[in-house]
Design a protein around this motif. Sequence first.
Motif, PDB file in Angstrom:
ATOM      1  N   GLY B  32      22.149  69.029 -54.595  1.00  0.00           N
ATOM      2  CA  GLY B  32      21.087  68.199 -54.047  1.00  0.00           C
ATOM      3  C   GLY B  32      20.375  67.354 -55.086  1.00  0.00           C
ATOM      4  N   GLY B  34      21.419  64.694 -56.762  1.00  0.00           N
ATOM      5  CA  GLY B  34      21.710  63.266 -56.796  1.00  0.00           C
ATOM      6  C   GLY B  34      22.652  62.864 -57.912  1.00  0.00           C
ATOM      7  N   ASP B  60      22.629  53.192 -50.558  1.00  0.00           N
ATOM      8  CA  ASP B  60      21.564  54.028 -49.985  1.00  0.00           C
ATOM      9  C   ASP B  60      21.250  53.654 -48.543  1.00  0.00           C
ATOM     10  OD1 ASP B  60      21.293  55.525 -52.256  1.00  0.00           O
ATOM     11  OD2 ASP B  60      19.734  54.253 -53.111  1.00  0.00           O
ATOM     12  N   SER B 113      23.069  58.298 -38.466  1.00  0.00           N
ATOM     13  CA  SER B 113      22.848  58.795 -39.819  1.00  0.00           C
ATOM     14  C   SER B 113      22.824  60.314 -39.748  1.00  0.00           C
ATOM     15  CB  SER B 113      21.527  58.267 -40.389  1.00  0.00           C
ATOM     16  OG  SER B 113      20.445  58.785 -39.641  1.00  0.00           O
ATOM     17  N   ALA B 114      23.095  60.949 -40.873  1.00  0.00           N
ATOM     18  CA  ALA B 114      23.101  62.415 -40.919  1.00  0.00           C
ATOM     19  C   ALA B 114      22.467  62.876 -42.215  1.00  0.00           C
ATOM     20  CB  ALA B 114      24.532  62.944 -40.822  1.00  0.00           C
ATOM     21  N   ALA B 115      21.374  63.639 -42.114  1.00  0.00           N
ATOM     22  CA  ALA B 115      20.678  64.151 -43.295  1.00  0.00           C
ATOM     23  C   ALA B 115      20.721  65.672 -43.253  1.00  0.00           C
ATOM     24  CB  ALA B 115      19.238  63.651 -43.327  1.00  0.00           C
ATOM     25  N   PHE B 116      21.136  66.264 -44.356  1.00  0.00           N
ATOM     26  CA  PHE B 116      21.333  67.715 -44.436  1.00  0.00           C
ATOM     27  C   PHE B 116      20.293  68.342 -45.356  1.00  0.00           C
ATOM     28  CE2 PHE B 116      25.293  65.754 -43.339  1.00  0.00           C
ATOM     29  CZ  PHE B 116      25.914  66.624 -42.462  1.00  0.00           C
ATOM     30  N   VAL B 117      19.664  69.407 -44.888  1.00  0.00           N
ATOM     31  CA  VAL B 117      18.862  70.251 -45.775  1.00  0.00           C
ATOM     32  C   VAL B 117      19.593  71.582 -45.860  1.00  0.00           C
ATOM     33  CG1 VAL B 117      16.658  71.416 -46.162  1.00  0.00           C
ATOM     34  CG2 VAL B 117      16.688  69.094 -45.223  1.00  0.00           C
ATOM     35  N   THR B 147      25.581  56.526 -42.677  1.00  0.00           N
ATOM     36  CA  THR B 147      24.720  56.746 -43.835  1.00  0.00           C
ATOM     37  C   THR B 147      24.195  58.175 -43.768  1.00  0.00           C
ATOM     38  OG1 THR B 147      22.901  55.773 -45.141  1.00  0.00           O
ATOM     39  CG2 THR B 147      22.584  55.867 -42.760  1.00  0.00           C
ATOM     40  N   GLY B 148      23.756  58.710 -44.913  1.00  0.00           N
ATOM     41  CA  GLY B 148      23.335  60.102 -44.899  1.00  0.00           C
ATOM     42  C   GLY B 148      22.586  60.489 -46.153  1.00  0.00           C
ATOM     43  N   ASP B 149      22.259  61.770 -46.206  1.00  0.00           N
ATOM     44  CA  ASP B 149      21.502  62.301 -47.339  1.00  0.00           C
ATOM     45  C   ASP B 149      21.743  63.800 -47.401  1.00  0.00           C
ATOM     46  OD1 ASP B 149      19.581  62.179 -49.481  1.00  0.00           O
ATOM     47  OD2 ASP B 149      18.135  63.111 -48.140  1.00  0.00           O
ATOM     48  N   THR B 150      21.673  64.352 -48.605  1.00  0.00           N
ATOM     49  CA  THR B 150      21.815  65.802 -48.780  1.00  0.00           C
ATOM     50  C   THR B 150      20.724  66.306 -49.711  1.00  0.00           C
ATOM     51  OG1 THR B 150      24.215  65.465 -48.702  1.00  0.00           O
ATOM     52  CG2 THR B 150      23.437  67.635 -49.375  1.00  0.00           C
ATOM     53  N   LYS B 151      19.970  67.281 -49.231  1.00  0.00           N
ATOM     54  CA  LYS B 151      19.002  67.961 -50.081  1.00  0.00           C
ATOM     55  C   LYS B 151      19.342  69.440 -50.077  1.00  0.00           C
ATOM     56  CE  LYS B 151      16.046  64.537 -51.073  1.00  0.00           C
ATOM     57  NZ  LYS B 151      16.629  63.434 -50.319  1.00  0.00           N
ATOM     58  N   THR B 164      19.481  66.594 -39.600  1.00  0.00           N
ATOM     59  CA  THR B 164      18.744  65.601 -38.830  1.00  0.00           C
ATOM     60  C   THR B 164      19.637  64.387 -38.630  1.00  0.00           C
ATOM     61  OG1 THR B 164      16.658  66.327 -39.784  1.00  0.00           O
ATOM     62  CG2 THR B 164      16.667  64.171 -38.697  1.00  0.00           C
TER      63      THR B 164
END
Lengths: 358, 358
Positions: B32, B34, B60, B113-117, B147-151, B164
């Motif tokens: 997570g 980056g 981004d 979009s897909a964001a993962f925690v 698009t997406g994100d991973t934390k 999310t």
Amino acid sequence: MNERERQVLARIERARAARPRVRDERITLAHGAGGRATADLVGAVFLEQFRNRWLEPLEDQAVFAADAGRLAFTTDSYVVRPLFFPGGDIGDLAVNGTVNDLAVSGARPLHLSAAFVLEEGFPVADLRRVAAAMARAAGAAGVTIVTGDTKVVERGKGDGCYITTSGVGVLERDVTLGAARARPGDAVLVSGPVGDHGITVMLARGDLGIEAELRSDTAPLNGLVDSLLDAVPEGVRCLRDATRGGVATVLNEIAGACGAGAEVREDAVPVRPAVRGASELLGIDPLYVACEGRLVAVVAEEHAATALAALRAHPLGADAAVIGSMTDGPSGLVLLRTAFGGTRVLDTLVGDPLPRIC
Amino acid sequence: MNERERQVLARIERARAARPRVRDERITLAHGAGGRATADLVGAVFLEQFRNRWLEPLEDQAVFAADAGRLAFTTDSYVVRPLFFPGGDIGDLAVNGTVNDLAVSGARPLHLSAAFVLEEGFPVADLRRVAAAMARAAGAAGVTIVTGDTKVVERGKGDGCYITTSGVGVLERDVTLGAARARPGDAVLVSGPVGDHGITVMLARGDLGIEAELRSDTAPLNGLVDSLLDAVPEGVRCLRDATRGGVATVLNEIAGACGAGAEVREDAVPVRPAVRGASELLGIDPLYVACEGRLVAVVAEEHAATALAALRAHPLGADAAVIGSMTDGPSGLVLLRTAFGGTRVLDTLVGDPLPRIC
């Protein structure tokens, strides 16, 4: 009408007449169940703070008009710890971060969504404070929060409050920005001192026992990007906000995507003394520390002076600097030219020296 | 070129030549951060599964063209427990839920979009399985994850995987749907048996010790909505997918928004025997149990038969039924007419009998 029906009707009437209220001091699982407690929370906290004509119908989606040829769409989750720190909080970050991810594509940010994963027991007062910060940040950036969601997880399955924002923007300018467009000879600029945000959050945890007059740089960059693109309508190759992994990681991504090298002059990088000092204690290079209101711009060499002047003319870019250039050195390799004239490799970030700073 | 530069270059070359790989069996904080571990995870898991031309630049934000007059925009976080259950998993839910929130506005879902925690220690194999389910669900619904994100949060600060998803759709039809448009006399339809999803997830936790041949109803409803709106281009007042809080809560929201009453005939509501049985044991009414692939449609009375036939002609609406009507009864009051001829109030959900079913 029987007694039960009369009671329910009376409640419905009261709910209509009164402003929605949250009686609980702490979030309960019921606030995430989609029923009455959720409706009260949404009404009393989120609608109250974010109120706008797209959100107000409280449907499961917002519908809005957009004269779009090209749209930009982005998402980020925010898990910063602590939630509140000098200069900002998770709410500012969640709005500014998503505004910035839109802005650096050249898009005008329009609308945001906000999804909350709350931990059972989270203080409702803290949620109000976060929502108020989000509303202020949205106002400052000229965007509206038009749709959202709230889930609650059991105590011990979260950490107070996680927020995921997504954003939609519209590309009104005839520019295409992208890391792959950088080329040897381009100038590399940063819009201000690096690392303020990451170090501020680390210090706010109190583990280091360092006190410093430092504030997060969290800010919406869409105005700054507008100023830059107005001044240099051609010649800006790509923009990135330097968040996780810092400026060094951004430059590695750009160099990797465009097949050029990059070189940074260490003494040209603006770093506040407090950030430099804390970084030394932590054993990390400020170039790897996250900012939340700084961008990296790669600009054709002949436009670099104009670009620098445009950034400096904006309050958020007053301390902008040219810190290096793209080179025809080995593709993907980012070098730091040190103050003593040597060079060292600025590799992609390995490991996680600063967990959960955004 | 010195030794360190040669090493880094060799690594860059290897990374370019090889498919990205995740060597770790479990998620670490570095995934997570980056930096390099994040890039490997994104490349090996998310890009691998979701690959499309908008995601591939890995900027981004995603930029795409849309001939939009009106856009729909939605978000939802998914915290379901367990992550995998009969008929689906958190990945299916995250895609279908957001597709459905767009579809019920009459929009054609375009991009997600897909964001993962992720929680430190989460098995990478499980993440692959979830991502594969998301890719399949996106394919089935005709949308792309762009698009997406991973934390990553520390062990004990999450619960494996929270997702999310947000979505953008375009309203190509000249319809405006909304709860406020319902009026007395309108028919209320459901597209199939209610409560399958919520009960399936409860049983999958194993706490109840009940075995039943039950599967989640998770499904993308955009095709079903298309069929309905093709058949009844006018006269559909509003559509809602009956998720948290179930059909009863949806009807309360509609009645509250339009200022009419509503009446449901208990014996007209399709409920599978296994759902009825488990609901009785749990002491809840199936009308409050979440579905993830069922919609409630409020349709002008004269179009109700056509709407029912259109729903039934689609595989996801084969068991659709007219379950009641909007009434000129007290505004906001939803009544259930029981099989014995009595009535009782179907109030908004209070508390959370089924936590974390989506």
